[in-house]
Design a protein around this motif. Structure first.
Motif, PDB file in Angstrom:
ATOM      1  N   UNK A 153       0.862  -1.182   0.000  1.00  0.00           N
ATOM      2  CA  UNK A 153       0.000   0.000   0.000  1.00  0.00           C
ATOM      3  C   UNK A 153       0.897   1.230   0.000  1.00  0.00           C
ATOM      4  N   UNK A 154       0.286   2.380   0.018  1.00  0.00           N
ATOM      5  CA  UNK A 154       1.048   3.625  -0.050  1.00  0.00           C
ATOM      6  C   UNK A 154       2.052   3.747   1.100  1.00  0.00           C
ATOM      7  N   UNK A 203       6.343  -0.344   7.494  1.00  0.00           N
ATOM      8  CA  UNK A 203       5.310   0.691   7.535  1.00  0.00           C
ATOM      9  C   UNK A 203       5.967   2.047   7.690  1.00  0.00           C
ATOM     10  N   UNK A 204       5.462   3.024   6.976  1.00  0.00           N
ATOM     11  CA  UNK A 204       5.986   4.380   7.080  1.00  0.00           C
ATOM     12  C   UNK A 204       5.143   5.142   8.102  1.00  0.00           C
ATOM     13  N   UNK A 205       5.680   5.343   9.290  1.00  0.00           N
ATOM     14  CA  UNK A 205       4.958   6.056  10.356  1.00  0.00           C
ATOM     15  C   UNK A 205       5.268   7.538  10.335  1.00  0.00           C
TER      16      UNK A 205
END
Length: 201
Positions: free
Chosen positions: A172-173, A199-201
């Motif tokens: 996903x993005x 995951x990009x937090x």
């Protein structure tokens, strides 16, 4: 359309183990299950997922990871058992919490090694497509194939030895995960769980 997919998958496969016909049929079924597992239509980038690190070699290393099972049925099952225990006075609140923790681990946090052995993972590694293919716009249901690289990117599903379990990368993005699908009666596939890889937090 389906014959195009068969040709692409067979000619793109880097492994010496060419996919069997029933595996190719299952690819379409798993992709349909992927699209149908979402409440809204998924927007999928026209090229299948490709990554230099999360690739065929990575698949053989996941045996000690956990699948975080997100199926509502299993989550509801744990809740129902906990509720029934809470209504029975023979269990203390500590015992109820302990039993719930055991149920959660066994139903919702499943080691990959519990469902896929080394031979399964080796087969999946050998049949995984490291190079991108172009998705056909009508290949799977409840999905829109786009030209936008920021939309969801999905790899070609690969299967264990008896074709009862499939895995695919889903980017996903802001996240990347491995999703697992299980074959049920009548060639119906359901989403079994996933491993969040980044995951990009």
């Amino acid at each position: 359309m389906f014959s195009i997919l068969v040709f692409i998958v067979c000619t793109s496969c880097k492994s010496q183990n060419i996919l069997q016909h029933n595996e190719i049929e299952n690819i379409k079924s798993v992709l349909e299950a992927f699209g149908n597992s979402n409440e809204e239509k998924v927007r999928v980038f026209k090229k299948s997922f490709k990554d230099d690190y999360y690739n065929s070699a990575f698949i053989s290393t996941i045996g000690q990871e956990l699948i975080i099972n997100t199926n509502r049925d299993d989550l509801n099952k744990v809740r129902e058992i906990k509720d029934s225990l809470n209504h029975r006075r023979i269990y203390s609140s500590f015992e109820v919490d302990s039993i719930t923790n055991v149920l959660t681990k066994s139903l919702l946090n499943i080691p990959v090694s519990a469902i896929l052995n080394d031979k399964d993972l080796e087969k999946m590694k050998n049949t995984y497509l490291d190079d991108s293919i172009h998705w056909h716009k009508k290949l799977f249901e409840n999905t829109i194939v786009t030209n936008n690289k920021s939309d969801t990117s999905v790899s070609v599903p690969v299967f264990n030895i008896d074709n009862s379990l499939a895995l695919l990368y889903v980017q996903h993005n802001a996240s990347l995960s491995l999703e697992f699908y299980e074959k049920k009666d009548g060639n119906a596939w359901i989403r079994k769980g996933m491993i969040l890889l980044r995951r990009a937090d």
